[in-house]
Each structure stands twice: as C-alpha cells, then as structure tokens.
Design a protein around this motif. Structure first.
Motif, PDB file in Angstrom:
ATOM      1  N   UNK A 112      89.053  91.058 -68.031  1.00  0.00           N
ATOM      2  CA  UNK A 112      88.711  89.868 -67.255  1.00  0.00           C
ATOM      3  C   UNK A 112      87.934  90.290 -66.016  1.00  0.00           C
ATOM      4  N   UNK A 113      86.810  89.664 -65.784  1.00  0.00           N
ATOM      5  CA  UNK A 113      85.980  89.990 -64.628  1.00  0.00           C
ATOM      6  C   UNK A 113      86.644  89.513 -63.350  1.00  0.00           C
ATOM      7  N   UNK A 114      86.544  90.321 -62.328  1.00  0.00           N
ATOM      8  CA  UNK A 114      87.099  89.966 -61.029  1.00  0.00           C
ATOM      9  C   UNK A 114      85.988  89.470 -60.111  1.00  0.00           C
ATOM     10  N   UNK A 115      84.819  90.071 -60.226  1.00  0.00           N
ATOM     11  CA  UNK A 115      83.710  89.730 -59.341  1.00  0.00           C
ATOM     12  C   UNK A 115      82.598  89.053 -60.116  1.00  0.00           C
ATOM     13  N   UNK A 116      82.063  87.984 -59.522  1.00  0.00           N
ATOM     14  CA  UNK A 116      81.011  87.189 -60.167  1.00  0.00           C
ATOM     15  C   UNK A 116      79.853  87.030 -59.188  1.00  0.00           C
ATOM     16  N   UNK A 117      78.646  87.302 -59.647  1.00  0.00           N
ATOM     17  CA  UNK A 117      77.437  87.224 -58.845  1.00  0.00           C
ATOM     18  C   UNK A 117      76.517  86.199 -59.504  1.00  0.00           C
ATOM     19  N   UNK A 118      76.236  85.101 -58.777  1.00  0.00           N
ATOM     20  CA  UNK A 118      75.521  83.976 -59.370  1.00  0.00           C
ATOM     21  C   UNK A 118      74.277  83.620 -58.566  1.00  0.00           C
ATOM     22  N   UNK A 119      73.108  83.537 -59.246  1.00  0.00           N
ATOM     23  CA  UNK A 119      71.912  83.052 -58.549  1.00  0.00           C
ATOM     24  C   UNK A 119      71.947  81.534 -58.460  1.00  0.00           C
ATOM     25  N   UNK A 120      71.404  81.005 -57.390  1.00  0.00           N
ATOM     26  CA  UNK A 120      71.352  79.550 -57.244  1.00  0.00           C
ATOM     27  C   UNK A 120      70.974  79.159 -55.831  1.00  0.00           C
ATOM     28  N   UNK A 121      71.153  77.903 -55.546  1.00  0.00           N
ATOM     29  CA  UNK A 121      70.846  77.396 -54.201  1.00  0.00           C
ATOM     30  C   UNK A 121      72.058  77.635 -53.301  1.00  0.00           C
ATOM     31  N   UNK A 122      71.842  78.356 -52.208  1.00  0.00           N
ATOM     32  CA  UNK A 122      72.944  78.629 -51.288  1.00  0.00           C
ATOM     33  C   UNK A 122      72.947  77.663 -50.106  1.00  0.00           C
ATOM     34  N   UNK A 123      71.872  76.925 -49.962  1.00  0.00           N
ATOM     35  CA  UNK A 123      71.744  75.889 -48.945  1.00  0.00           C
ATOM     36  C   UNK A 123      70.629  74.964 -49.425  1.00  0.00           C
ATOM     37  N   UNK A 124      70.386  73.911 -48.700  1.00  0.00           N
ATOM     38  CA  UNK A 124      69.328  72.985 -49.092  1.00  0.00           C
ATOM     39  C   UNK A 124      67.998  73.742 -49.129  1.00  0.00           C
ATOM     40  N   UNK A 125      67.370  73.786 -50.297  1.00  0.00           N
ATOM     41  CA  UNK A 125      66.076  74.454 -50.490  1.00  0.00           C
ATOM     42  C   UNK A 125      66.092  75.945 -50.167  1.00  0.00           C
ATOM     43  N   UNK A 126      67.250  76.607 -50.252  1.00  0.00           N
ATOM     44  CA  UNK A 126      67.342  78.044 -49.980  1.00  0.00           C
ATOM     45  C   UNK A 126      67.926  78.736 -51.215  1.00  0.00           C
ATOM     46  N   UNK A 127      67.060  79.371 -52.025  1.00  0.00           N
ATOM     47  CA  UNK A 127      67.569  80.093 -53.186  1.00  0.00           C
ATOM     48  C   UNK A 127      68.222  81.405 -52.758  1.00  0.00           C
ATOM     49  N   UNK A 128      69.208  81.820 -53.520  1.00  0.00           N
ATOM     50  CA  UNK A 128      69.872  83.069 -53.188  1.00  0.00           C
ATOM     51  C   UNK A 128      70.941  83.421 -54.199  1.00  0.00           C
ATOM     52  N   UNK A 129      71.923  84.172 -53.736  1.00  0.00           N
ATOM     53  CA  UNK A 129      73.001  84.683 -54.574  1.00  0.00           C
ATOM     54  C   UNK A 129      74.349  84.399 -53.932  1.00  0.00           C
ATOM     55  N   UNK A 130      75.334  84.093 -54.764  1.00  0.00           N
ATOM     56  CA  UNK A 130      76.702  83.905 -54.290  1.00  0.00           C
ATOM     57  C   UNK A 130      77.592  84.934 -54.976  1.00  0.00           C
ATOM     58  N   UNK A 131      78.367  85.650 -54.178  1.00  0.00           N
ATOM     59  CA  UNK A 131      79.331  86.621 -54.686  1.00  0.00           C
ATOM     60  C   UNK A 131      80.717  86.025 -54.532  1.00  0.00           C
ATOM     61  N   UNK A 132      81.480  86.018 -55.637  1.00  0.00           N
ATOM     62  CA  UNK A 132      82.852  85.517 -55.631  1.00  0.00           C
ATOM     63  C   UNK A 132      83.757  86.590 -56.226  1.00  0.00           C
ATOM     64  N   UNK A 133      84.970  86.668 -55.736  1.00  0.00           N
ATOM     65  CA  UNK A 133      85.940  87.625 -56.266  1.00  0.00           C
ATOM     66  C   UNK A 133      86.688  88.290 -55.133  1.00  0.00           C
ATOM     67  N   UNK A 134      86.670  89.625 -55.121  1.00  0.00           N
ATOM     68  CA  UNK A 134      87.355  90.372 -54.070  1.00  0.00           C
ATOM     69  C   UNK A 134      86.801  90.024 -52.692  1.00  0.00           C
ATOM     70  N   UNK A 135      85.496  89.766 -52.644  1.00  0.00           N
ATOM     71  CA  UNK A 135      84.788  89.383 -51.417  1.00  0.00           C
ATOM     72  C   UNK A 135      83.980  88.143 -51.760  1.00  0.00           C
ATOM     73  N   UNK A 136      83.868  87.241 -50.809  1.00  0.00           N
ATOM     74  CA  UNK A 136      83.056  86.039 -51.029  1.00  0.00           C
ATOM     75  C   UNK A 136      81.960  86.006 -49.964  1.00  0.00           C
ATOM     76  N   UNK A 137      80.690  85.899 -50.421  1.00  0.00           N
ATOM     77  CA  UNK A 137      79.573  85.897 -49.482  1.00  0.00           C
ATOM     78  C   UNK A 137      78.342  85.333 -50.184  1.00  0.00           C
TER      79      UNK A 137
END
Length: 78
Positions: A1-26
């Motif tokens: 089972x994966x603990x950390x997930x890295x997802x591309x997408x919109x992190x704010x209005x009109x701001x593309x980026x990456x979201x890290x979820x799991x042990x650390x969230x940023x």
C-alpha cells in the motif's frame, strides 16, 4: 500500500503544480513547462521533503494520473 502520493493539478486558482500527501503534506508550483521534466523535478522535490529517495510509480485511475511511493520496508520499495 502506498503511503505517499504525488499528484499534478491546480494548487490554487489558475496555478498549476503538485500536491504531496502522506508522511508530509505540501504543495509546489509547476517546475517545468515540459511534462516529463516537471514530473522528474516534482519527484526530486518530494524526496527532498521526505528526507530520502523513494521509488515513485505512475498510477492512472479513472483517467487521472499520479505517482505513489511505498513505505520503508514495503517489498516494492528499492
């Protein structure tokens, strides 16, 4: 089972980026205009935040892609 997930997408209005979820969230803005280079830099950023190099695997669910990395000790973690 994966603990950390890295997802591309919109992190704010009109701001593309990456979201890290799991042990650390940023979140972080996009690293590069080139998708392959952007993904590689995002994985490096995530490894830096997590304090170790993990093996990230691309996962596609319902047409959306993200990356997953296993916990230490997982048999798929190199």
């Amino acid at each position: 089972m994966a603990v950390n997930k890295l997802t591309p997408g919109m992190i704010d209005v009109d701001v593309p980026g990456w979201e890290l979820e799991g042990e650390v969230r940023d979140c972080h803005e996009t690293f590069s205009e080139t998708p392959a280079r952007d993904a590689e830099k995002a994985k490096r950023w995530a490894n830096q935040l997590l304090g170790r190099r993990l093996v990230w695997r691309k996962v596609v669910e319902r047409g959306f892609e993200h990356y997953e990395a296993n916990a230490i000790g997982d048999p798929y973690d190199l």
